[in-house]
Enzyme design. Structure first.
Site, PDB file in Angstrom:
ATOM      1  N   ARG A  89      53.047  20.652  35.402  1.00 43.36           N
ATOM      2  CA  ARG A  89      51.639  20.675  35.776  1.00 43.36           C
ATOM      3  C   ARG A  89      51.173  22.104  36.040  1.00 43.36           C
ATOM      4  O   ARG A  89      50.125  22.522  35.599  1.00 43.36           O
ATOM      5  CB  ARG A  89      51.427  19.819  37.025  1.00 43.36           C
ATOM      6  CG  ARG A  89      50.232  18.908  36.887  1.00 43.36           C
ATOM      7  CD  ARG A  89      50.122  17.954  38.036  1.00 43.36           C
ATOM      8  NE  ARG A  89      51.417  17.668  38.658  1.00 43.36           N
ATOM      9  CZ  ARG A  89      51.593  16.665  39.525  1.00 43.36           C
ATOM     10  NH1 ARG A  89      50.596  15.891  39.850  1.00 43.36           N
ATOM     11  NH2 ARG A  89      52.766  16.451  40.062  1.00 43.36           N
ATOM     12  N   LYS A 100      63.314   5.431  37.649  1.00 44.73           N
ATOM     13  CA  LYS A 100      63.694   4.047  38.001  1.00 44.73           C
ATOM     14  C   LYS A 100      62.488   3.129  38.169  1.00 44.73           C
ATOM     15  O   LYS A 100      62.517   1.980  37.764  1.00 44.73           O
ATOM     16  CB  LYS A 100      64.532   4.014  39.264  1.00 44.73           C
ATOM     17  CG  LYS A 100      63.958   4.823  40.408  1.00 44.73           C
ATOM     18  CD  LYS A 100      65.065   5.521  41.181  1.00 44.73           C
ATOM     19  CE  LYS A 100      64.462   6.686  41.921  1.00 44.73           C
ATOM     20  NZ  LYS A 100      65.392   7.754  42.214  1.00 44.73           N
ATOM     21  N   GLY A 128      72.151   7.954  40.673  1.00 40.68           N
ATOM     22  CA  GLY A 128      72.350   9.367  40.332  1.00 40.68           C
ATOM     23  C   GLY A 128      73.454   9.615  39.332  1.00 40.68           C
ATOM     24  O   GLY A 128      73.391   9.155  38.192  1.00 40.68           O
ATOM     25  N   ILE A 170      76.564   8.586  39.235  1.00 41.08           N
ATOM     26  CA  ILE A 170      77.590   7.554  38.998  1.00 41.08           C
ATOM     27  C   ILE A 170      77.298   6.857  37.673  1.00 41.08           C
ATOM     28  O   ILE A 170      76.191   6.353  37.489  1.00 41.08           O
ATOM     29  CB  ILE A 170      77.587   6.491  40.120  1.00 41.08           C
ATOM     30  CG1 ILE A 170      77.671   7.140  41.502  1.00 41.08           C
ATOM     31  CG2 ILE A 170      78.707   5.489  39.913  1.00 41.08           C
ATOM     32  CD1 ILE A 170      77.502   6.135  42.651  1.00 41.08           C
ATOM     33  N   GLU A 202      61.716  11.837  52.047  1.00 40.97           N
ATOM     34  CA  GLU A 202      60.381  12.334  51.725  1.00 40.97           C
ATOM     35  C   GLU A 202      59.511  12.352  52.982  1.00 40.97           C
ATOM     36  O   GLU A 202      59.812  11.667  53.960  1.00 40.97           O
ATOM     37  CB  GLU A 202      59.716  11.401  50.699  1.00 40.97           C
ATOM     38  CG  GLU A 202      60.503  11.140  49.452  1.00 40.97           C
ATOM     39  CD  GLU A 202      60.540  12.343  48.524  1.00 40.97           C
ATOM     40  OE1 GLU A 202      59.608  13.154  48.574  1.00 40.97           O
ATOM     41  OE2 GLU A 202      61.529  12.481  47.762  1.00 40.97           O
ATOM     42  N   ASP A 233      62.810   1.663  46.694  1.00 39.19           N
ATOM     43  CA  ASP A 233      63.638   2.430  45.766  1.00 39.19           C
ATOM     44  C   ASP A 233      64.898   1.638  45.386  1.00 39.19           C
ATOM     45  O   ASP A 233      65.272   1.552  44.217  1.00 39.19           O
ATOM     46  CB  ASP A 233      64.010   3.762  46.436  1.00 39.19           C
ATOM     47  CG  ASP A 233      64.970   4.581  45.607  1.00 39.19           C
ATOM     48  OD1 ASP A 233      64.535   5.159  44.603  1.00 39.19           O
ATOM     49  OD2 ASP A 233      66.172   4.630  45.961  1.00 39.19           O
ATOM     50  N   LYS A 265      66.282  -0.067  41.597  1.00 36.68           N
ATOM     51  CA  LYS A 265      67.616   0.105  41.015  1.00 36.68           C
ATOM     52  C   LYS A 265      68.327  -1.240  40.872  1.00 36.68           C
ATOM     53  O   LYS A 265      69.025  -1.485  39.891  1.00 36.68           O
ATOM     54  CB  LYS A 265      68.432   1.068  41.881  1.00 36.68           C
ATOM     55  CG  LYS A 265      67.832   2.477  41.915  1.00 36.68           C
ATOM     56  CD  LYS A 265      68.442   3.296  43.034  1.00 36.68           C
ATOM     57  CE  LYS A 265      67.825   4.691  43.134  1.00 36.68           C
ATOM     58  NZ  LYS A 265      68.205   5.369  44.397  1.00 36.68           N
ATOM     59  N   GLY A 317      70.022  14.155  43.968  1.00 31.77           N
ATOM     60  CA  GLY A 317      70.233  15.596  43.919  1.00 31.77           C
ATOM     61  C   GLY A 317      70.117  16.111  42.510  1.00 31.77           C
ATOM     62  O   GLY A 317      70.333  15.381  41.539  1.00 31.77           O
TER      63      GLY A 317
END
Lengths: 443, 443
Positions: A52, A112, A141, A143, A197, A208, A212, A309
């Site tokens: 952006r 996700k 992440g 895994i 956050e 979240d 998943k 991360g």
């Protein structure tokens, strides 16, 4: 450069989003370029990227990459073979992704929410156009759990899976236990550390994790995505007393996403859960994620690692990218299907209503310290045919007249437990609300 | 049968070996036929099988399958597309596998000894002929660790891996700890339960683990198989005292296979190891297996599950079979390479000699209970520049004059420790042998 590589053009990548994950991906592609070349058999080059604000400081070096502020310029670039969608969100990301598919680009995404909510539409478009949408980074992440479910356990009928799939929530619960701290206190620290956050709703309310879980469940059971059917409960009502009492009884409280095949339908639920401390997943602490998958042949398997991360997520993004590079020359019908089973073989499994779900329960309440209260309580449960597994009565602190009672029930249908809660609500010996947390043995 | 499937011929499989794994694979293919069809997009049919003795009772139903006593009849059968090599051993299995490759058959095998010792030859033959040799079942049974290393973590430079990759050994160590029993006693029970062979050498001396470690290390570091360079030490000298003392100090003893990239070469070693009890892998008990893999981007990841048994092994065999079915129409150069990196990119990494390996140590010895002994001991270590992390001196039992001393050292080069052992051997205050077990933090 060795023989066999010299005339092979690098695969050309368009990158949407230069934030944490996008920047981490560029860094990974640079730092591990040699390893990736050895594995993919071709170089991978980001030729065009968008953000952006192009003047913002970046964690990566963008030299040699064309930059745009409009993602459409990247997905319309005829030189780009593969799009990495690392913008996040659902609005613009969805439009851009569908346009990229229309343009015949393969896609790797970490989004996700987008996959959980619009995956059915996106995969249908991708299949019609013969392109791949890869999304390993969308769940847990770094895994490789999507690959594990979709390929590694492909020979199994999956019975259930249960995962710690939100690092922020697990960090908070771990700190509450290890440091005997309150939820609000740890949440504030997680925000300071950047684990949570400014608006922590998605993490602490379980949304979240529900994204998943919806994705994993579709692959596990070979059904379309059903995000809107996930029962979702957060961790905001878990107190440090609950964490301590659970511990005394040999359990840990974890925020789990659970999907289970039953005779009456598929369970899809996210909630705090007591699990026996001897279970390996009970010992997954801090921001780490883990998923247990029970196959009918392999038995229980577990996958553990960093769930978020820049670097762990980039690890999953680039693993997908290498898969895409390898699959470029394969016929679309021989690729691994998006949800593990071939589109025509997806089954529209029915989802079990929450009041039909069966679990055990942990209940905590404060009662007036007088004879007969425990007898009344246990009679109430007996009348509803709810068996009690354990009762603990805590001595009241000096000068207090209320005692805390902890009850563990055997497995009971949610509907019965709702009735029990109503009846407990009417008992005047019980002071305040009754806390209830589900309990799973994961066996 | 739904649209799109009707005209698709099932893939035809030849099965070598009708023992536990072979029988388990037939049962799995029957029981999960529908799930496999949904995932692979084609049926999979065993049309020809062999066993040494066709009259032996079987765990599976062989109706409709042609049976031979000679494996060559199966690999020469022109109708067979894929061979499952589940005979085991190295002699006949190697000859038959090379013949199958020559015949252009794809192969799925569970044979770790064969891959560890003859993999370089076998893969070269397979690459020349354009066929796949898949071997997920050769390492850690049903855990998809080969896929995880080769594909899931493909974006990483692997720093190290460490695994509990022999279920028998882990069962013995777990029982020694949980039940405070002696090695020989538990081994006898494991043999009665069928967890250990009548000749347990492969398991308790670490050879089986060394096979699996050699395979994982080649994929992790992109190098040819180097089984003969694995340092291998079994668990036969671990006593229950060691298990107890380790526990008191906050450690568990596990039999680990460890591969690590260092500046001076690759470490390849199998030995009993103290690991901190807070590490997840320290809590992997009984016959279960687990592997920790540390990638430079993803950080540590862990994979856990059943490492042996008919059904878990069959789960891995059939997952490979589904991969092969999916890859049948792909060009050979776009398939995942056998060892993860393309053959021309394999690097002949040098293996670190054991005396250059650096680890911490647990030492246990019995010393005469008189003043100055501990001072002499610690002086000896100081002279060799070995730092001591912890010392524990145990009270002698009533009437005994020998005290037990436990020492934990900091990280030291093996060569220095060998010197220290020589010097301790000469100290007349030390009674009997000094026990030494390596200690790893796995960080």
């Amino acid at each position: 450069m060795k023989e066999g590589e010299e005339n092979m053009e690098p695969v050309k990548v368009g990158l949407l989003g230069l934030g944490t994950v996008g920047g981490g991906t560029i860094n990974l592609l640079q730092e591990n370029a040699e390893e990736i070349m050895r594995r993919a058999g071709r170089g991978i080059e980001v030729i065009h990227a968008c953000a952006r604000d192009l003047n913002k400081p970046r964690i990566c070096d963008t030299e040699g990459i064309s930059l745009s502020t409009d993602p459409n310029e990247v997905v319309d670039n005829p030189d780009v073979d593969v799009i990495l969608e690392l913008i996040g969100g659902e609005g613009m990301a969805r439009d851009v992704m569908l346009r990229a598919i229309e343009n015949g680009k393969h896609i790797v995404t970490a989004n996700k929410a987008l996959i959980a909510k619009h995956g059915n539409e996106i995969f249908a478009a991708a299949e019609a156009r013969g392109v791949i949408v890869a999304f390993e980074a969308a769940v847990a992440g770094g895994i490789p759990i999507i690959k594990g479910l979709r390929e590694g356990l492909a020979a199994n009928r999956i019975e259930w899976l249960a995962g710690i799939i939100n690092g922020t929530g697990n960090f908070i619960l771990t700190e509450m236990r290890d440091e005997d701290r309150d939820f609000a206190d740890v949440l504030a620290e997680a925000q300071r550390l950047g684990y949570a956050e400014a608006d922590p709703t998605f993490d602490v309310e379980g949304i979240d994790a529900a994204h998943k879980l919806a994705i994993m469940a579709s692959i596990a059971f070979g059904m379309p995505l059903k995000f809107d059917r996930v029962y979702t409960e957060g961790i905001t009502h878990v107190t440090r007393d609950d964490v301590t009492f659970a511990e005394e009884l040999g359990y840990r409280i974890k925020h789990l996403g659970i999907a289970r095949r039953t005779w009456n339908g598929i369970e899809l639920r996210v909630h705090p859960t007591l699990i026996p401390e001897r279970q390996l997943i009970a010992n997954v602490d801090g921001v780490m994620n883990a998923v247990v998958v029970k196959g009918n042949m392999v038995g229980p398997t577990l996958y553990y690692g960093a769930g978020a991360g820049a670097e762990p997520t980039a690890s999953a993004v680039v693993a997908d990218l290498i898969d895409v590079v390898r699959a470029l020359s394969c016929a679309p019908e021989s690729r691994v299907p998006h949800l593990g089973v071939h589109p025509h073989a997806l089954a529209d499994e029915s989802i079990l209503a929450m009041d039909e779900v069966e679990t055990a329960y942990y209940l905590r309440m404060q009662v007036v310290d007088r004879p007969g209260v425990l007898a009344d309580l246990t009679r109430t449960f007996a009348d509803l045919e709810i068996s009690i597994e354990a009762v603990v009565q805590k001595e009241p602190p000096p000068g207090e007249s209320l005692v805390t009672i902890i009850l563990l029930t055997r497995t009971v249908q949610e509907r019965q437990m709702v009735k029990a809660m109503e009846m407990l609500g009417k008992m005047d010996a019980i002071f305040g609300d009754v806390t209830r947390i589900r309990l799973e043995y994961l066996q």
